[in-house]
Design a protein around this motif. Structure first.
Motif, PDB file in Angstrom:
ATOM      1  N   ARG A  27      17.554  31.932  10.251  1.00  0.00           N
ATOM      2  CA  ARG A  27      16.792  32.930   8.980  1.00  0.00           C
ATOM      3  C   ARG A  27      16.068  32.658   9.170  1.00  0.00           C
ATOM      4  NH1 ARG A  27      17.255  28.815   3.096  1.00  0.00           N
ATOM      5  NH2 ARG A  27      16.263  29.831   1.584  1.00  0.00           N
ATOM      6  N   SER A  28      14.799  32.067   9.898  1.00  0.00           N
ATOM      7  CA  SER A  28      13.634  32.755  10.078  1.00  0.00           C
ATOM      8  C   SER A  28      13.759  34.003  10.666  1.00  0.00           C
ATOM      9  CB  SER A  28      13.115  32.250  11.273  1.00  0.00           C
ATOM     10  OG  SER A  28      13.283  31.959  12.711  1.00  0.00           O
ATOM     11  N   ILE A  29      15.154  34.669  11.151  1.00  0.00           N
ATOM     12  CA  ILE A  29      14.734  35.546  12.080  1.00  0.00           C
ATOM     13  C   ILE A  29      15.921  36.468  10.593  1.00  0.00           C
ATOM     14  CG2 ILE A  29      16.564  37.281  12.733  1.00  0.00           C
ATOM     15  CD1 ILE A  29      16.476  34.924  15.331  1.00  0.00           C
ATOM     16  N   PHE A  30      16.578  36.084   9.532  1.00  0.00           N
ATOM     17  CA  PHE A  30      17.160  37.433   8.735  1.00  0.00           C
ATOM     18  C   PHE A  30      16.314  37.430   7.987  1.00  0.00           C
ATOM     19  CE2 PHE A  30      21.019  38.738   8.551  1.00  0.00           C
ATOM     20  CZ  PHE A  30      21.599  39.284   7.462  1.00  0.00           C
ATOM     21  N   SER A  31      15.780  37.012   6.944  1.00  0.00           N
ATOM     22  CA  SER A  31      15.306  36.529   5.716  1.00  0.00           C
ATOM     23  C   SER A  31      14.265  37.623   5.683  1.00  0.00           C
ATOM     24  CB  SER A  31      14.041  34.978   5.468  1.00  0.00           C
ATOM     25  OG  SER A  31      13.476  35.856   4.361  1.00  0.00           O
ATOM     26  N   LEU A  32      14.898  38.607   4.737  1.00  0.00           N
ATOM     27  CA  LEU A  32      14.176  39.461   4.181  1.00  0.00           C
ATOM     28  C   LEU A  32      13.775  41.008   5.762  1.00  0.00           C
ATOM     29  CD1 LEU A  32      11.499  38.159   1.680  1.00  0.00           C
ATOM     30  CD2 LEU A  32      13.703  39.522   1.455  1.00  0.00           C
ATOM     31  N   ASN A  33      14.182  40.474   6.338  1.00  0.00           N
ATOM     32  CA  ASN A  33      14.333  41.897   7.550  1.00  0.00           C
ATOM     33  C   ASN A  33      15.114  42.719   7.603  1.00  0.00           C
ATOM     34  OD1 ASN A  33      11.573  40.826   8.343  1.00  0.00           O
ATOM     35  ND2 ASN A  33      12.781  39.293   9.297  1.00  0.00           N
ATOM     36  N   ALA A  34      15.084  43.760   7.814  1.00  0.00           N
ATOM     37  CA  ALA A  34      15.676  44.897   8.044  1.00  0.00           C
ATOM     38  C   ALA A  34      16.724  43.839   9.268  1.00  0.00           C
ATOM     39  CB  ALA A  34      15.271  46.409   8.388  1.00  0.00           C
ATOM     40  N   MET A  35      18.104  44.191   9.951  1.00  0.00           N
ATOM     41  CA  MET A  35      18.678  44.070  11.164  1.00  0.00           C
ATOM     42  C   MET A  35      19.246  44.926  12.052  1.00  0.00           C
ATOM     43  SD  MET A  35      18.483  40.690  11.364  1.00  0.00           S
ATOM     44  CE  MET A  35      19.300  40.167  12.401  1.00  0.00           C
ATOM     45  N   GLY A  36      19.313  45.087  12.508  1.00  0.00           N
ATOM     46  CA  GLY A  36      20.120  46.085  13.698  1.00  0.00           C
ATOM     47  C   GLY A  36      21.141  45.683  14.704  1.00  0.00           C
ATOM     48  N   TRP A  37      21.848  46.871  14.630  1.00  0.00           N
ATOM     49  CA  TRP A  37      22.523  46.674  16.280  1.00  0.00           C
ATOM     50  C   TRP A  37      22.584  47.304  17.205  1.00  0.00           C
ATOM     51  CZ3 TRP A  37      26.199  42.579  17.552  1.00  0.00           C
ATOM     52  CH2 TRP A  37      26.443  41.742  16.748  1.00  0.00           C
ATOM     53  N   TYR A  38      22.281  46.790  18.342  1.00  0.00           N
ATOM     54  CA  TYR A  38      22.043  47.225  19.662  1.00  0.00           C
ATOM     55  C   TYR A  38      22.801  47.424  20.611  1.00  0.00           C
ATOM     56  CZ  TYR A  38      17.490  46.608  17.490  1.00  0.00           C
ATOM     57  OH  TYR A  38      16.270  46.261  16.346  1.00  0.00           O
ATOM     58  N   ARG A  39      22.794  48.257  21.129  1.00  0.00           N
ATOM     59  CA  ARG A  39      23.282  48.281  22.958  1.00  0.00           C
ATOM     60  C   ARG A  39      23.255  48.775  23.875  1.00  0.00           C
ATOM     61  NH1 ARG A  39      28.175  52.727  21.144  1.00  0.00           N
ATOM     62  NH2 ARG A  39      26.566  54.520  21.668  1.00  0.00           N
ATOM     63  N   GLN A  40      23.367  48.537  25.136  1.00  0.00           N
ATOM     64  CA  GLN A  40      22.946  48.647  26.327  1.00  0.00           C
ATOM     65  C   GLN A  40      24.194  48.512  27.374  1.00  0.00           C
ATOM     66  OE1 GLN A  40      20.045  46.162  28.242  1.00  0.00           O
ATOM     67  NE2 GLN A  40      18.660  47.730  29.469  1.00  0.00           N
ATOM     68  N   ALA A  41      24.378  50.029  27.574  1.00  0.00           N
ATOM     69  CA  ALA A  41      25.594  50.245  28.440  1.00  0.00           C
ATOM     70  C   ALA A  41      25.199  50.154  29.724  1.00  0.00           C
ATOM     71  CB  ALA A  41      26.264  52.618  28.882  1.00  0.00           C
ATOM     72  N   PRO A  42      25.965  49.870  30.468  1.00  0.00           N
ATOM     73  CA  PRO A  42      25.299  49.346  32.478  1.00  0.00           C
ATOM     74  C   PRO A  42      24.766  51.320  32.835  1.00  0.00           C
ATOM     75  CG  PRO A  42      27.963  49.417  32.131  1.00  0.00           C
ATOM     76  CD  PRO A  42      27.647  50.284  31.331  1.00  0.00           C
TER      77      PRO A  42
END
Length: 120
Positions: A26-41
């Motif tokens: 919850r400390s990360i999620f609350s009221l924060n924008a969230m994202g999905w990131y990726r790292q290819a080889p």
């Protein structure tokens, strides 16, 4: 407690779909924008999709129209629906705040990620 746990990756043929899920403390999620990131080889980690606490989303050009990000503020989860997958989507996928977490010691924090492999 800071925690990010990604799941849902796997092996899929080109044109297929996967749904990734991330459980955040919850400390990360609350009221924060969230994202999905990726790292290819051999490549740097990149942001592919983000969503504000109010639900506004943005996408990298490479995934626009194919990926959809969503969040459940009650459950502290953020999902990534990936359709029409391409071999170039192969990567380890991570969720994080947008911008990503920086701990008090100055280091970044990332979960273990989930591997997505798209075969041609």
């Amino acid at each position: 407690q800071v925690q990010l746990v990604e799941s849902g990756g796997g092996l899929v043929q080109a044109g297929g779909s996967l749904r990734l899920s991330c459980a955040a403390s919850r400390s990360i999620f609350s009221l924060n924008a969230m994202g999905w990131y990726r790292q290819a080889p051999g490549k740097q980690r990149e942001l592919v999709a983000s969503i504000t606490s109010g639900g506004s989303s943005n996408y990298a050009d490479s995934v626009k129209g194919r990926f959809s990000i969503s969040r459940d503020n009650a459950k502290n989860t953020v999902d990534l629906q990936m359709n029409n997958l391409k071999p170039e989507d192969t990567a380890v996928y991570y969720c994080n705040k947008n911008p990503p977490i920086i701990l008090t010691n100055g280091l970044g924090y990332w979960g273990k990620g989930t591997l997505v492999t798209v075969s041609s």
